[in-house]
Design an enzyme around this catalytic site. Sequence first.
Site, PDB file in Angstrom:
ATOM      1  N   ASN A 156       1.011 -42.556  -8.245  1.00  0.00           N
ATOM      2  CA  ASN A 156       0.044 -42.511  -9.226  1.00  0.00           C
ATOM      3  C   ASN A 156       0.550 -41.737 -10.401  1.00  0.00           C
ATOM      4  OD1 ASN A 156      -3.716 -42.352  -8.651  1.00  0.00           O
ATOM      5  ND2 ASN A 156      -2.347 -42.125 -10.725  1.00  0.00           N
ATOM      6  N   GLN A 210       0.122 -47.169  -8.024  1.00  0.00           N
ATOM      7  CA  GLN A 210      -0.668 -47.596  -8.775  1.00  0.00           C
ATOM      8  C   GLN A 210      -0.189 -49.082  -8.899  1.00  0.00           C
ATOM      9  OE1 GLN A 210      -1.229 -45.402 -12.501  1.00  0.00           O
ATOM     10  NE2 GLN A 210      -3.327 -45.006 -12.027  1.00  0.00           N
ATOM     11  N   ASP A 244     -10.794 -47.360 -11.126  1.00  0.00           N
ATOM     12  CA  ASP A 244     -11.448 -46.158 -10.353  1.00  0.00           C
ATOM     13  C   ASP A 244     -12.623 -45.822 -11.262  1.00  0.00           C
ATOM     14  OD1 ASP A 244      -9.408 -45.299 -11.854  1.00  0.00           O
ATOM     15  OD2 ASP A 244      -8.950 -43.509 -10.769  1.00  0.00           O
ATOM     16  N   TRP A 302       0.951 -46.759 -13.867  1.00  0.00           N
ATOM     17  CA  TRP A 302       0.819 -48.470 -14.795  1.00  0.00           C
ATOM     18  C   TRP A 302       0.348 -48.086 -16.264  1.00  0.00           C
ATOM     19  CZ3 TRP A 302      -3.899 -51.927 -15.079  1.00  0.00           C
ATOM     20  CH2 TRP A 302      -5.177 -51.085 -14.968  1.00  0.00           C
ATOM     21  N   ASP A 303      -0.287 -46.844 -16.665  1.00  0.00           N
ATOM     22  CA  ASP A 303      -0.408 -46.535 -17.986  1.00  0.00           C
ATOM     23  C   ASP A 303       0.911 -46.722 -18.897  1.00  0.00           C
ATOM     24  OD1 ASP A 303      -3.064 -44.482 -18.219  1.00  0.00           O
ATOM     25  OD2 ASP A 303      -2.393 -45.284 -16.339  1.00  0.00           O
ATOM     26  N   ARG A 323      -0.450 -42.052  -2.925  1.00  0.00           N
ATOM     27  CA  ARG A 323      -0.550 -43.179  -3.360  1.00  0.00           C
ATOM     28  C   ARG A 323       0.282 -43.690  -4.620  1.00  0.00           C
ATOM     29  NH1 ARG A 323      -5.274 -40.221  -4.728  1.00  0.00           N
ATOM     30  NH2 ARG A 323      -5.659 -40.046  -6.932  1.00  0.00           N
ATOM     31  N   GLU A 366      -8.242 -33.783  -6.935  1.00  0.00           N
ATOM     32  CA  GLU A 366      -8.990 -33.789  -8.061  1.00  0.00           C
ATOM     33  C   GLU A 366     -10.359 -34.336  -8.215  1.00  0.00           C
ATOM     34  OE1 GLU A 366      -7.433 -38.207  -7.806  1.00  0.00           O
ATOM     35  OE2 GLU A 366      -6.997 -36.117  -6.885  1.00  0.00           O
ATOM     36  N   GLU A 408      -9.500 -43.911 -24.462  1.00  0.00           N
ATOM     37  CA  GLU A 408      -9.079 -44.638 -23.170  1.00  0.00           C
ATOM     38  C   GLU A 408      -9.743 -45.929 -22.943  1.00  0.00           C
ATOM     39  OE1 GLU A 408      -9.492 -43.103 -19.514  1.00  0.00           O
ATOM     40  OE2 GLU A 408     -11.713 -42.245 -19.768  1.00  0.00           O
ATOM     41  N   ARG A 442      -7.383 -34.879 -20.719  1.00  0.00           N
ATOM     42  CA  ARG A 442      -7.627 -34.283 -19.319  1.00  0.00           C
ATOM     43  C   ARG A 442      -6.247 -34.763 -18.686  1.00  0.00           C
ATOM     44  NH1 ARG A 442      -9.856 -37.132 -14.834  1.00  0.00           N
ATOM     45  NH2 ARG A 442     -10.755 -35.501 -13.880  1.00  0.00           N
TER      46      ARG A 442
END
Length: 554
Positions: free
Chosen positions: A184, A195, A301, A147-148, A193, A269, A485, A140
Amino acid sequence: MKIKVIGLMIALYLATPAVAEVDTPSHLFGQLFVDVQMQRVFPDGKTFVDALPNDAPVAIVQRYEEERGRPGFDLSTFVHQNFTVPPRERSAYRSDLSEDVCRHIDNLWQVLERRPDSVTLSPYSSLLPLPRPYVVPGGRFDEIYYWDSYFTMLGLEESGRHDLAVSMVENFVSLVDRYGHIPNGNRSYFLSRSQPPFFASMVELIAVRSRDPATIYAAFLPALSKEYAFWMEGADMLEPGNAHRRVVRLDDGTLLNRYWDDRDSPRDESYREDVETARASNRPAAEVYRDLRAAAESGWDFSSRWLADGKSLATINTTALVPVDLNSLLFHLETILAQAYAASQKPEKAAEFRARAALRKAAVQRYLWDAREGMFTDYLWRENKPTGKVTAAGLSPLFFGLATQAQADRVAQVVRSRLLKPGGLVATTVQSGQQWDAPNGWAPLQWIAIEGLRAYGKRALAQTIARRWIGRVVTAYRNTGKLMEKYNVVNPSLMAGGGEYPGQDGFGWTNGVVRKLLVIEDGLAAGTRCASPVANDNLPSGLPWPGRSLKAAP
């Protein structure tokens, strides 16, 4: 890095215009947005905010007001007539289980890569355009995530895709220049925001592959400086015992940081979920929304780390905490800024940031080390006490070189006794039903722990974590053809559990960390070790592996 690439990056940075605040779907569509999300037209709230309007938003809103009161009006039909909904399957790619996991990951980069979208992007899309190619996590998540991307880049380098790793850093330069920070992700609804700030680590990753690291640090100095200014905004005027946005000044004047979000409304979201969480709390709704959003900025989160009672999301209190991982990252940013200023022939600024880093290191030692638990933990800044919660975030000071050897010795004991499971490390010791808790393990936390423990001489424990994690991921791949993930590292017969959304496959940071470990880790089972296409003579002598922090010996 070639000089012409550096020139391109600088030209991109200087040429990118400033952009005004971007409207989010909730602002553009008002009551229509609320109705779609609260009536759950789509099972996943992210579907609607990623959909493309087929007309100007104002025209769709007017049409909705005219039609919604008519007999037989159907909201779902209206939405599908006025929006193009993103398909569930973005790619026809299917795994070939005859391939080993290394070749599978190398092939997946093409599936997860997205081309520059600044020209063809719809003017009403929530996607923020990026000028260079980039990699999305998968599932998705069809946009870049902050940060990924660092952990994804570890694998890109090992797959011989240094070009794509550089492009991703250039995209972050573009974002910080346009918006004053790295959001983010590149969606309008993520702009309030950020990350975990891994941008300095990304720059370091590029620099250590260069024969002239100083040139790289100097080239990225403007973006690094803007990143730091974003996280430290308001610090100079902050009185002891107070907080402002992402900055906290403790009673004795010590300056540290927290996660935050500049909005205090439900996330676009996850609108319905946030409204329901606030309704379940006896606190002001805006306060709950802010803490939910701040937890989203943390990347965790959600987790019992942020829950006052350790179990109920309605008790979330993210902004009341000084997080150990965030302050370790900002120590690293200050350290890299010192190097960048030195490379730019600005010795006074370099000295200033070395001093800032030293002060933060001392503060982490004083406030974020929990001697009772034998672990670095988060700190309740209003109550002046540690949370006492043992989590994998407590290994960040080892990864970035803030711990003493004695502290690392105790952390290793806690990791082995409380966090290490058959499939790697759990995120926390608590099973709350949230995805960043037990029984789940996550790729970035494995990497931080493995490298942090190695840096302090705990090679056997680091190797144990690496082998268990690789075994967990490879076994799941052989059974399903997917990389996920997150994984259940306690019970290998189960995939993963908890969270707002189903587990995703793809998956950027898992691919990156596993691809890296399959190159550098010795003693793996036959058929699982990767040979890296990156020639060793491309690395400057005396430098560590790309991705490993440049930190002083403890």
